[in-house]
Design an enzyme around this catalytic site. Structure first.
Site, PDB file in Angstrom:
ATOM      1  N   THR A   1       1.009  -1.247  -0.037  1.00 47.54           N
ATOM      2  CA  THR A   1      -0.085  -0.054  -0.066  1.00 47.54           C
ATOM      3  C   THR A   1       0.879   1.154  -0.129  1.00 47.54           C
ATOM      4  O   THR A   1       1.633   1.171   0.610  1.00 47.54           O
ATOM      5  CB  THR A   1      -0.970   0.003   1.313  1.00 47.54           C
TER       6      THR A   1
ATOM      7  N   LYS B   1      -6.098  11.230  -2.787  1.00 43.12           N
ATOM      8  CA  LYS B   1      -6.222  10.119  -3.497  1.00 43.12           C
ATOM      9  C   LYS B   1      -6.909  10.495  -5.003  1.00 43.12           C
ATOM     10  O   LYS B   1      -7.763  11.197  -4.992  1.00 43.12           O
ATOM     11  CB  LYS B   1      -7.078   9.085  -2.942  1.00 43.12           C
TER      12      LYS B   1
ATOM     13  N   TRP C   1      -2.737   6.787  -4.839  1.00 42.01           N
ATOM     14  CA  TRP C   1      -2.254   7.734  -3.747  1.00 42.01           C
ATOM     15  C   TRP C   1      -1.039   8.691  -3.849  1.00 42.01           C
ATOM     16  O   TRP C   1      -0.266   8.405  -4.810  1.00 42.01           O
ATOM     17  CB  TRP C   1      -1.741   6.998  -2.352  1.00 42.01           C
TER      18      TRP C   1
ATOM     19  N   GLU D   1      -5.003  -2.946   3.061  1.00 41.37           N
ATOM     20  CA  GLU D   1      -5.185  -3.751   4.616  1.00 41.37           C
ATOM     21  C   GLU D   1      -6.199  -4.438   4.952  1.00 41.37           C
ATOM     22  O   GLU D   1      -6.056  -5.304   5.792  1.00 41.37           O
ATOM     23  CB  GLU D   1      -4.860  -2.635   5.634  1.00 41.37           C
TER      24      GLU D   1
HETATM   25  P1  AMP Z   1      -6.130   1.692  -0.543  1.00 38.60           P
HETATM   26  O1  AMP Z   1      -5.434   0.955   0.394  1.00 38.60           O
HETATM   27  O2  AMP Z   1      -5.149   2.112  -1.610  1.00 38.60           O
HETATM   28  O3  AMP Z   1      -7.282   0.913  -1.343  1.00 38.60           O
HETATM   29  O4  AMP Z   1      -6.605   2.788   0.109  1.00 38.60           O
HETATM   30  C1  AMP Z   1      -7.868   2.770   1.190  1.00 38.60           C
HETATM   31  C2  AMP Z   1      -8.451   4.044   1.514  1.00 38.60           C
HETATM   32  O5  AMP Z   1      -9.048   4.555   0.391  1.00 38.60           O
HETATM   33  C3  AMP Z   1      -9.247   4.027   2.519  1.00 38.60           C
HETATM   34  O6  AMP Z   1      -8.807   3.922   3.885  1.00 38.60           O
HETATM   35  C4  AMP Z   1      -9.996   5.353   2.288  1.00 38.60           C
HETATM   36  O7  AMP Z   1      -9.198   6.621   2.856  1.00 38.60           O
HETATM   37  C5  AMP Z   1     -10.187   5.415   0.631  1.00 38.60           C
HETATM   38  N1  AMP Z   1     -11.359   4.742   0.538  1.00 38.60           N
HETATM   39  C6  AMP Z   1     -11.563   3.577  -0.126  1.00 38.60           C
HETATM   40  N2  AMP Z   1     -12.791   3.307  -0.439  1.00 38.60           N
HETATM   41  C7  AMP Z   1     -13.739   4.606  -0.160  1.00 38.60           C
HETATM   42  C8  AMP Z   1     -14.873   5.032  -0.399  1.00 38.60           C
HETATM   43  N3  AMP Z   1     -15.734   4.022  -0.747  1.00 38.60           N
HETATM   44  N4  AMP Z   1     -15.021   6.169   0.160  1.00 38.60           N
HETATM   45  C9  AMP Z   1     -14.121   7.109   0.647  1.00 38.60           C
HETATM   46  N5  AMP Z   1     -12.799   6.700   0.662  1.00 38.60           N
HETATM   47  C10 AMP Z   1     -12.587   5.479   0.464  1.00 38.60           C
END
Ligand code: AMP
Length: 545
Positions: free
Chosen positions: A185, A440, A445, A331
């Site tokens: 990540t 994001k 990211w 995670e």
């Molecule tokens: P990743 O590990 O790159 O998939 O990122 C996870 C993070 O993306 C989460 O902790 C949130 O900050 C953001 N995220 C994922 N899904 C959503 C959603 N439906 N709405 C808002 N933020 C989201």
């Protein structure tokens, strides 16, 4: 007293064997990077997984616990790699192709990949950094023409690797708690962190998301997997589809809205997944050029960033297609919550229903959520009290790979998500903010801290603060506020972009810069990013450079 039930292994081999025995005729369709369509069956894929298992074992010397990298788009061979690598007890490490060269090099060395399977079209990204890889012994080229030329050392063609291998292979006994896959990540400050999925967590996640309350997958469905296989195993869909017998369609690099609409139409896709920017693009393209016939698409699952209420409404009103909102993290394997209305919502108005559907949804069975407020208390489920979202469950990370940093975990065993949210009395969670200092953009990211330290290393910059600002296409983009050392001699926008291009991927570089006299600070002297965002929303920060 122990139950008297068999100790049956919950492994990826169990998923593969089931898919082959019950659904061997179901199809996997790939639109290859060169645009050609390839079709084969789950049964054909199964045989090639066994050939791959033989090749990995006998030709490449891969054994249990070895790390094998993939650097590839979504396609049939990449599905074979998921099952073939983990089937012999090795670990399928899917590498994000969109990271900067430095992050990619770090990830490959940190994971200790022994072999990397790489798409021909992506080879140039690895060629530049390959001399820095410490553990990679060879590269296997995917979808490469015979006469493909590369400077990568020790290369083999995937089809040659499989060609003379037997279709018989006895899977070894694998402990379901052993690792089967890994994703890094970059959604953290500092270096990317590895999350090591187990066979058991992968199996349980897959069987759970098949359900009607969740992914709603059956053998009558055709799924388009738009989420990249290097983003948390395409959200577990390659496993889910084998369990549900759903036809799989894989677009590889054909991700332009118009091409995706063509694929949705031609393959009569019923369900699909993707980040909001993909679905915003598809909606706008359909609006501009409405399809002649109604698409077979019933619903699209959105996660990674918030699904805007306006998109749910517009897609449904204009094209009769439902947006389903989900939340998760690398995670959390990734799915943690998903939002579907329940019968008790039937009597609500359309607007009230929309408000619920724009929430991130309820936890899956096997997942628990709680919210901890700033004063350390557990928030009530009143839909109003905000705090940090914490999670535990059968597919939540227990520790990052090779690190013993504990800041992400509480003493009583919960994972701290870095998201700020509420939970209402029916258990619907809604993200309201984020404590992570990150942006994001289009599902990827961007570290504001990394951009800030790069910017202040520029001789003409005294202070730099980077925040996320809303963007119609990418959901968020970085905005950089800069204090110059000598305001009469400041660098141009273009100069700053090329300065950052040394260390950052193109999508990570801000295109918007604002000159200010001083960065707003909190009482303890930290950058006050809330205040910066407020000033931006109030139109008080103009793009000055
Ligand atoms: P990743 O590990 O790159 O998939 O990122 C996870 C993070 O993306 C989460 O902790 C949130 O900050 C953001 N995220 C994922 N899904 C959503 C959603 N439906 N709405 C808002 N933020 C989201």
């Amino acid at each position: 007293m122990k139950g008297l039930i068999m100790d049956y292994p919950l492994t990826t081999n169990t998923i593969l064997e089931y898919g082959n025995s019950v659904f061997h005729k179901k199809k996997i369709i790939t639109y290859l990077p060169n645009g050609t369509r390839h079709e084969y069956s789950f049964g054909d894929m199964y045989k090639r997984c066994k050939q791959l298992a033989n090749a990995l074992t006998h030709k490449l010397g891969i054994t249990k616990g070895d790390m094998v990298g993939t650097f590839a788009w979504n396609h049939g061979p990449h599905i074979e790699l998921y099952y073939g690598i983990s089937g012999i007890g090795a670990i399928c490490h899917t590498i994000n192709i969109r990271l900067s060269a430095q992050q990619t090099e770090y990830i490959i060395n940190n994971s200790e990949d022994k072999v990397i399977f790489v798409d021909a079209t992506l080879v140039p990204l690895l060629e530049k950094i390959a001399p820095l890889f410490e553990t990679v012994e060879c590269f296997v080229l995917l979808n490469a023409p015979k006469d493909f030329v590369t400077t990568l050392p020790n290369t083999l063609h995937y089809e040659d690797l499989l060609a003379d291998q037997s279709e018989d292979f006895d899977w070894p006994v694998i402990d379901e708690k052993d690792a089967c896959g890994m994703c890094y990540t970059s959604g953290t400050t500092g270096l990317p962190k590895g999350v090591l999925y187990s066979h058991r967590s992968t199996f349980l996640h897959a069987t759970t998301i098949v359900a009607p309350n969740a992914g709603n997958a059956s053998s009558r469905d055709t799924f388009l997997l738009i989420v990249p296989q290097f983003h948390v195993m395409a959200w577990g869909y390659p496993y889910m589809c084998l369990l549900s017998g759903s036809k799989m369609v894989l677009p590889s690099s054909n991700l332009k809205p118009e091409t995706l609409i063509k694929i949705l139409t031609e393959e009569k896709v019923t369900k699909a997944n993707g980040v909001p920017s993909i679905w915003l693009g598809i909606y706008e393209a359909m609006k501009k050029n409405p399809p002649k016939e109604k698409l077979a698409l019933e619903e699209y699952l959105v996660g990674g960033s918030a699904l805007p209420m306006s998109l749910i409404e517009n897609f449904e009103k204009d094209f009769g297609i439902k947006g389903i909102h989900a939340w998760g993290m690398t995670e959390t394997s990734p799915l943690g919550t998903l939002c579907r209305l329940q019968p008790n919502h039937d009597n609500l108005s359309y607007k009230e229903k929309l408000k619920i559907r724009a929430k991130q949804g309820v936890a899956f069975p096997g997942v628990e959520l709680r919210i901890i407020t700033d004063d350390g208390n557990r928030a009530p489920h009143d839909g109003k009290t905000m705090g940090e979202l914490q999670i535990k469950g059968a597919w939540t990370v227990s520790s990052y790979f090779k690190t013993n940093n504990h800041e992400s975990f509480t003493k009583d065993g919960w994972f701290k998500t870095g998201d700020v949210s509420t939970i209402d009395e029916d258990g619907y969670m809604q993200i309201t903010d984020r404590t992570k200092d990150l942006i994001k953009s289009g599902g990827e990211w961007i570290s504001s801290v990394a951009l800030e330290s790069a910017l202040v290393s520029h001789p003409k910059i005294k202070e730099a603060a980077v925040v996320a600002i809303p963007d119609k296409k990418w959901v968020e983009r970085p905005l950089a506020l800069l204090v110059f050392t000598t305001p009469q001699d400041k660098p141009s926008n273009e100069e700053l972009i090329s300065f950052l291009a040394k260390d950052f991927a193109k999508y990570q570089i801000p295109t918007d810069y604002v000159e200010i006299d001083e960065v707003p600070k909190t009482s303890v002297g930290k950058f006050d990013k809330k205040e910066i965002r407020r000033l931006y929303a109030a139109g008080k920060l103009t793009m000055a450079l």
